[in-house]
Write a protein that holds these residues in place. Sequence first.
Motif, PDB file in Angstrom:
ATOM      1  N   ALA A  33       0.836  -1.191   0.000  1.00  5.97           N
ATOM      2  CA  ALA A  33       0.000   0.000   0.000  1.00  5.97           C
ATOM      3  C   ALA A  33       0.876   1.248   0.000  1.00  5.97           C
ATOM      4  O   ALA A  33       1.996   1.233   0.494  1.00  5.97           O
ATOM      5  N   GLU A  34       0.357   2.315  -0.549  1.00  8.95           N
ATOM      6  CA  GLU A  34       1.068   3.587  -0.559  1.00  8.95           C
ATOM      7  C   GLU A  34       1.261   4.088   0.868  1.00  8.95           C
ATOM      8  O   GLU A  34       0.333   4.000   1.676  1.00  8.95           O
ATOM      9  N   PRO A  35       2.432   4.618   1.191  1.00  8.42           N
ATOM     10  CA  PRO A  35       2.627   5.163   2.534  1.00  8.42           C
ATOM     11  C   PRO A  35       1.777   6.413   2.731  1.00  8.42           C
ATOM     12  O   PRO A  35       1.565   7.179   1.795  1.00  8.42           O
ATOM     13  N   ARG A  36       1.286   6.586   3.933  1.00  7.04           N
ATOM     14  CA  ARG A  36       0.513   7.784   4.256  1.00  7.04           C
ATOM     15  C   ARG A  36       0.780   8.132   5.708  1.00  7.04           C
ATOM     16  O   ARG A  36       1.240   7.293   6.481  1.00  7.04           O
ATOM     17  N   ALA A  37       0.502   9.355   6.067  1.00 11.98           N
ATOM     18  CA  ALA A  37       0.688   9.786   7.446  1.00 11.98           C
ATOM     19  C   ALA A  37      -0.485   9.276   8.280  1.00 11.98           C
ATOM     20  O   ALA A  37      -1.639   9.349   7.861  1.00 11.98           O
ATOM     21  N   GLN A  55       5.343   9.091  19.685  1.00 13.38           N
ATOM     22  CA  GLN A  55       6.666   8.845  19.102  1.00 13.38           C
ATOM     23  C   GLN A  55       6.573   8.682  17.587  1.00 13.38           C
ATOM     24  O   GLN A  55       7.403   9.210  16.847  1.00 13.38           O
ATOM     25  N   VAL A  56       5.562   7.976  17.112  1.00  9.74           N
ATOM     26  CA  VAL A  56       5.385   7.814  15.671  1.00  9.74           C
ATOM     27  C   VAL A  56       5.083   9.163  15.031  1.00  9.74           C
ATOM     28  O   VAL A  56       5.600   9.487  13.959  1.00  9.74           O
ATOM     29  N   GLY A  57       4.253   9.974  15.677  1.00 10.87           N
ATOM     30  CA  GLY A  57       3.966  11.307  15.157  1.00 10.87           C
ATOM     31  C   GLY A  57       5.221  12.153  15.054  1.00 10.87           C
ATOM     32  O   GLY A  57       5.412  12.892  14.076  1.00 10.87           O
ATOM     33  N   ALA A  58       6.104  12.050  16.045  1.00 13.46           N
ATOM     34  CA  ALA A  58       7.361  12.798  16.011  1.00 13.46           C
ATOM     35  C   ALA A  58       8.250  12.319  14.871  1.00 13.46           C
ATOM     36  O   ALA A  58       8.889  13.122  14.180  1.00 13.46           O
ATOM     37  N   LEU A  59       8.294  11.013  14.638  1.00 15.64           N
ATOM     38  CA  LEU A  59       9.086  10.484  13.529  1.00 15.64           C
ATOM     39  C   LEU A  59       8.528  10.943  12.185  1.00 15.64           C
ATOM     40  O   LEU A  59       9.279  11.288  11.271  1.00 15.64           O
ATOM     41  N   GLY A  63      10.053  13.447   8.896  1.00 15.99           N
ATOM     42  CA  GLY A  63      10.127  13.005   7.505  1.00 15.99           C
ATOM     43  C   GLY A  63      10.216  11.504   7.316  1.00 15.99           C
ATOM     44  O   GLY A  63      10.347  11.029   6.192  1.00 15.99           O
ATOM     45  N   TYR A  64      10.155  10.730   8.388  1.00 13.86           N
ATOM     46  CA  TYR A  64      10.215   9.279   8.265  1.00 13.86           C
ATOM     47  C   TYR A  64       8.874   8.736   7.774  1.00 13.86           C
ATOM     48  O   TYR A  64       7.820   9.296   8.068  1.00 13.86           O
ATOM     49  N   GLU A  65       8.941   7.651   7.000  1.00 16.65           N
ATOM     50  CA  GLU A  65       7.729   6.951   6.577  1.00 16.65           C
ATOM     51  C   GLU A  65       7.452   5.849   7.587  1.00 16.65           C
ATOM     52  O   GLU A  65       8.328   5.042   7.887  1.00 16.65           O
ATOM     53  N   VAL A  66       6.249   5.809   8.092  1.00 20.27           N
ATOM     54  CA  VAL A  66       5.858   4.798   9.065  1.00 20.27           C
ATOM     55  C   VAL A  66       4.857   3.882   8.401  1.00 20.27           C
ATOM     56  O   VAL A  66       3.897   4.340   7.782  1.00 20.27           O
TER      57      VAL A  66
END
Length: 103
Positions: A33-37, A55-59, A63-66
């Motif tokens: 799947a396409e990465p999304r915020a 923590q995920v929001g901070a990453l 600019g990190y892809e989660v």
Amino acid sequence: MKFRLAIALALALGSVSAPAAFAQQQATQFRTAEPRAFSAEDLRSYGLSAEDARQVGALQAQGYEVRVLPAEEAAQYTGGISNRTWWIIGGVVVVAAIVLASD
């Protein structure tokens, strides 16, 4: 004897490089799947705690892809060289040392 050593090294290098080439071929065939915020609510719905969601929001802000994976898919991921591969490499080194010592 040098010919035997050359054959042993060629076989060792061939057995290590073949799985890497196969994995690279498989990676190009894999679709995801396409990465999304993700919002904090999305992350909470996946079972993350409030601290993990922050923590995920901070990453993501950095600019990190989660990517969120189902538990079954996450269990299949391994990183680096497996123990089995280290045993094979060690075995090849021992065989090469024996061949060199027998000269």
